[in-house]
Design a protein around this motif. Structure first.
Motif, PDB file in Angstrom:
ATOM      1  N   GLY A   1       0.819  -1.210   0.203  1.00 13.06           N
ATOM      2  CA  GLY A   1      -0.105  -0.131   0.080  1.00 13.06           C
ATOM      3  C   GLY A   1       0.966   1.153  -0.013  1.00 13.06           C
ATOM      4  O   GLY A   1       2.051   1.073  -0.389  1.00 13.06           O
ATOM      5  N   SER A   2       0.052   2.401   0.337  1.00 15.71           N
ATOM      6  CA  SER A   2       0.880   3.737   0.073  1.00 15.71           C
ATOM      7  C   SER A   2       0.905   4.564   1.329  1.00 15.71           C
ATOM      8  O   SER A   2      -0.029   4.048   2.513  1.00 15.71           O
TER       9      SER A   2
ATOM     10  N   VAL B   1       4.073   2.094   4.869  1.00 14.57           N
ATOM     11  CA  VAL B   1       5.192   2.035   5.861  1.00 14.57           C
ATOM     12  C   VAL B   1       5.129   1.178   7.107  1.00 14.57           C
ATOM     13  O   VAL B   1       5.852   0.437   7.504  1.00 14.57           O
ATOM     14  N   LEU B   2       3.797   1.063   7.887  1.00 10.34           N
ATOM     15  CA  LEU B   2       3.462   0.431   8.875  1.00 10.34           C
ATOM     16  C   LEU B   2       3.508  -1.133   8.432  1.00 10.34           C
ATOM     17  O   LEU B   2       3.932  -1.947   9.005  1.00 10.34           O
ATOM     18  N   ASN B   3       2.867  -1.191   7.059  1.00  9.15           N
ATOM     19  CA  ASN B   3       2.762  -2.771   6.602  1.00  9.15           C
ATOM     20  C   ASN B   3       4.045  -3.120   6.356  1.00  9.15           C
ATOM     21  O   ASN B   3       4.384  -4.368   6.517  1.00  9.15           O
TER      22      ASN B   3
ATOM     23  N   PHE C   1       2.653  -5.329  17.716  1.00 12.11           N
ATOM     24  CA  PHE C   1       2.396  -3.829  17.990  1.00 12.11           C
ATOM     25  C   PHE C   1       1.988  -3.432  16.548  1.00 12.11           C
ATOM     26  O   PHE C   1       0.651  -2.533  16.446  1.00 12.11           O
ATOM     27  N   PHE C   2       2.460  -3.699  15.653  1.00 13.34           N
ATOM     28  CA  PHE C   2       2.064  -3.258  14.327  1.00 13.34           C
ATOM     29  C   PHE C   2       0.597  -3.943  13.902  1.00 13.34           C
ATOM     30  O   PHE C   2      -0.160  -3.331  13.180  1.00 13.34           O
ATOM     31  N   LYS C   3       0.502  -5.096  14.150  1.00 17.82           N
ATOM     32  CA  LYS C   3      -0.716  -5.873  13.903  1.00 17.82           C
ATOM     33  C   LYS C   3      -1.984  -5.027  14.545  1.00 17.82           C
ATOM     34  O   LYS C   3      -2.859  -4.900  14.098  1.00 17.82           O
TER      35      LYS C   3
ATOM     36  N   ALA D   1      -7.006  -2.121   5.331  1.00 17.13           N
ATOM     37  CA  ALA D   1      -5.451  -2.152   4.887  1.00 17.13           C
ATOM     38  C   ALA D   1      -4.452  -3.157   5.030  1.00 17.13           C
ATOM     39  O   ALA D   1      -3.368  -3.400   4.684  1.00 17.13           O
ATOM     40  N   ILE D   2      -4.512  -3.777   6.281  1.00 21.78           N
ATOM     41  CA  ILE D   2      -3.511  -4.487   6.884  1.00 21.78           C
ATOM     42  C   ILE D   2      -2.969  -5.562   5.977  1.00 21.78           C
ATOM     43  O   ILE D   2      -4.191  -6.545   5.563  1.00 21.78           O
TER      44      ILE D   2
END
Length: 241
Positions: A61-62, A67-69, A114-116, A126-127
């Motif tokens: 994604g964008s 970035v988080l993905n 954390f990111f999940k 979006a994850i």
């Protein structure tokens, strides 16, 4: 290293376990806070969602969600690797090494979670999904093979966070990424020390330049470097855009 070399009482051990649990809860609480902060940002963007690809591939994604993905994908890989290391320890592993690698495993699981949590709360559509890993090139019973792979993952992780820092638009995420990359750098240095003890390789000139700065590498280069360890094809051409 003093904690590993020293002798602890049962009371000390219990205290360390309790402290570890408290630290884990605190970290996951910060994930919830970060997710809440991110929700407003995600609601204002329409181009963040990853694009499903053919043949088990996924695009990150964008924007900040991309970035988080990206970070989530790397933390999935590291968590899976260290989980396997501890589940099937290499021959003649010392207790000190087992302790170090267990600590790193626990950190990577926390980072992954954390990111999940942040992505699930802020951008549930979006994850990216759980990635399928491929560790067939690593001999988990051989110390050099395991620590060599760990060195690759940790050095790559530090360079990845450094390279993605300028792509993050939300200050709260940048602060959290900075806190995580400092932990990854600690991992990288201790793994290097296990491979070459009592040398300067813990901050070798292959990762630290003459100005005393760590490398910062773009997502495209990082994804190519970790591709051999992933069955899922991960693309990130729009990360940070």
């Amino acid at each position: 290293m003093e904690r590993i070399a020293g002798t602890n009482t049962n009371s000390d051990n219990e205290g360390q376990k309790l402290s570890s649990k408290v630290d884990r809860r605190s970290f996951l609480m910060s994930a919830g806070i970060a997710a809440s902060v991110g929700a407003a940002m995600v609601a204002c963007t329409k181009d963040h969602e990853p694009t499903p690809g053919a043949g088990g591939s996924v695009d990150l994604g964008s924007g900040d969600v991309g970035v988080l993905n990206y970070a989530y994908a790397l933390e999935q890989l590291e968590a899976a690797f260290y989980t396997q290391v501890i589940a099937t320890p290499y021959d003649s592993i010392s207790e000190a090494e087992r302790t170090i690698l267990t600590d790193i495993r626990d950190h990577e699981i926390i980072h992954r979670d954390f990111f999940k949590a942040a992505l699930t709360a802020a951008a549930p559509t979006a994850i990216i999904p759980a990635l399928e890993v491929d560790f067939s090139s690593i001999n988990f019973k051989n110390r050099d093979s395991v620590l060599g792979a760990a060195k690759l993952f940790e050095d790559t992780g530090v360079a990845a966070y450094n390279g993605a820092g300028n792509l993050i638009k939300t200050a709260d995420y940048l602060v959290l990424a900075g806190k995580i990359v400092s932990v990854e750098a600690r991992h990288a240095s201790v793994i290097r020390d296990l491979l070459k003890q009592n040398t300067a390789d813990f901050a070798g000139d292959d990762v630290v330049d003459n100005d005393g700065l760590d490398k910062a590498i773009d997502p495209a280069v990082i994804l190519a470097a970790v591709k051999p360890f992933l069955k899922t094809n991960v693309t990130g051409a729009n990360v940070g855009k």
